[in-house]
Design a protein around this motif. Structure first.
Motif, PDB file in Angstrom:
ATOM      1  N   SER A  17       0.826  -1.203   0.000  1.00  0.00           N
ATOM      2  CA  SER A  17       0.000   0.000   0.000  1.00  0.00           C
ATOM      3  C   SER A  17       0.860   1.253   0.000  1.00  0.00           C
ATOM      4  O   SER A  17       1.995   1.242   0.498  1.00  0.00           O
ATOM      5  N   ARG A  19       0.080   5.774   0.231  1.00  0.00           N
ATOM      6  CA  ARG A  19      -0.869   6.876   0.304  1.00  0.00           C
ATOM      7  C   ARG A  19      -0.236   8.109  -0.308  1.00  0.00           C
ATOM      8  O   ARG A  19       0.782   8.608   0.200  1.00  0.00           O
ATOM      9  N   TYR A  61     -14.090   6.247 -10.081  1.00  0.00           N
ATOM     10  CA  TYR A  61     -12.825   5.525 -10.221  1.00  0.00           C
ATOM     11  C   TYR A  61     -12.732   4.839 -11.583  1.00  0.00           C
ATOM     12  O   TYR A  61     -13.740   4.399 -12.146  1.00  0.00           O
ATOM     13  N   VAL A  65      -8.919   0.295 -10.915  1.00  0.00           N
ATOM     14  CA  VAL A  65      -8.528   0.546  -9.529  1.00  0.00           C
ATOM     15  C   VAL A  65      -9.690   0.431  -8.552  1.00  0.00           C
ATOM     16  O   VAL A  65      -9.501   0.555  -7.343  1.00  0.00           O
ATOM     17  N   ARG A  68      -9.695  -1.028  -4.874  1.00  0.00           N
ATOM     18  CA  ARG A  68      -8.316  -1.024  -4.360  1.00  0.00           C
ATOM     19  C   ARG A  68      -7.856   0.377  -3.954  1.00  0.00           C
ATOM     20  O   ARG A  68      -7.096   0.528  -3.000  1.00  0.00           O
ATOM     21  N   PHE A  69      -8.296   1.390  -4.680  1.00  0.00           N
ATOM     22  CA  PHE A  69      -7.875   2.767  -4.427  1.00  0.00           C
ATOM     23  C   PHE A  69      -9.042   3.561  -3.847  1.00  0.00           C
ATOM     24  O   PHE A  69     -10.207   3.322  -4.197  1.00  0.00           O
ATOM     25  N   LEU A  82      -4.823   9.895  -2.137  1.00  0.00           N
ATOM     26  CA  LEU A  82      -5.135   8.673  -2.869  1.00  0.00           C
ATOM     27  C   LEU A  82      -4.541   7.508  -2.075  1.00  0.00           C
ATOM     28  O   LEU A  82      -3.323   7.343  -2.035  1.00  0.00           O
ATOM     29  N   GLN A  83      -5.414   6.746  -1.433  1.00  0.00           N
ATOM     30  CA  GLN A  83      -4.982   5.547  -0.719  1.00  0.00           C
ATOM     31  C   GLN A  83      -4.985   4.392  -1.706  1.00  0.00           C
ATOM     32  O   GLN A  83      -6.017   4.085  -2.302  1.00  0.00           O
ATOM     33  N   MET A  84      -3.828   3.770  -1.874  1.00  0.00           N
ATOM     34  CA  MET A  84      -3.678   2.699  -2.857  1.00  0.00           C
ATOM     35  C   MET A  84      -3.332   1.407  -2.131  1.00  0.00           C
ATOM     36  O   MET A  84      -2.284   1.322  -1.476  1.00  0.00           O
ATOM     37  N   LEU A  87      -1.535  -3.154  -4.346  1.00  0.00           N
ATOM     38  CA  LEU A  87      -0.866  -2.624  -5.534  1.00  0.00           C
ATOM     39  C   LEU A  87      -0.330  -3.734  -6.419  1.00  0.00           C
ATOM     40  O   LEU A  87       0.122  -4.784  -5.932  1.00  0.00           O
ATOM     41  N   ASP A  91       0.339  -0.941 -11.777  1.00  0.00           N
ATOM     42  CA  ASP A  91       0.050   0.371 -11.197  1.00  0.00           C
ATOM     43  C   ASP A  91       1.270   1.296 -11.250  1.00  0.00           C
ATOM     44  O   ASP A  91       1.177   2.473 -10.909  1.00  0.00           O
ATOM     45  N   TYR A  95       2.264   9.522 -10.943  1.00  0.00           N
ATOM     46  CA  TYR A  95       0.913   9.923 -10.557  1.00  0.00           C
ATOM     47  C   TYR A  95       0.849  11.442 -10.435  1.00  0.00           C
ATOM     48  O   TYR A  95       1.683  12.058  -9.762  1.00  0.00           O
TER      49      TYR A  95
END
Length: 121
Positions: A17, A19, A61, A65, A68-69, A82-84, A87, A91, A95
């Motif tokens: 993950s 952020r 979205y 994603v 997941r995001f 953006l919390q990812m 992954l 990806d 960004y």
């Protein structure tokens, strides 16, 4: 005028993950009225929309994603996140944060400089 600065990118293993943060400076009223978005651009590919969040908080979205995001915003801090999670190598991209502000003159876009996200073992 709004200036955008992204942070939080880096190298992460698949399944991990990150952020991302995008801090806006300048006009807070423009930030609060803007639809904020995250885009990404992989090497040799076009810049693609990842997620958007309107001033009122509604979100959208890209299919790739969803689930997941998570995009969010803090209008008191003039920041969008953006919390990812979960992954994947696909990806991997730079960004970019975007602010789109609508006025009587039309739409104006503001962009950050981008932050690199690399997903690799």
């Amino acid at each position: 005028q709004v200036q955008l600065v992204e942070s939080g990118g880096g190298l992460v293993q698949p399944g991990g993950s990150l952020r991302l943060s995008c801090a806006a400076s300048g006009s807070g009223s423009i930030f609060r009225a803007s639809t904020m978005a995250w885009y990404r651009q992989a090497p040799g590919k076009q810049r693609d929309l990842v997620a958007t969040i309107a001033g009122g908080g509604s979100t959208n979205y890209a299919n790739s994603v969803k689930g997941r995001f998570t995009i969010s915003r803090d209008n008191d801090k003039n920041t969008v996140y953006l919390q990812m999670n979960s992954l994947k190598p696909e990806d991997t991209a730079v960004y970019y944060c975007n602010a789109r502000h609508m006025s009587i003159s039309g739409a104006r876009d503001y962009w950050g400089q981008g932050t690199q996200v690399t997903v690799s073992s």
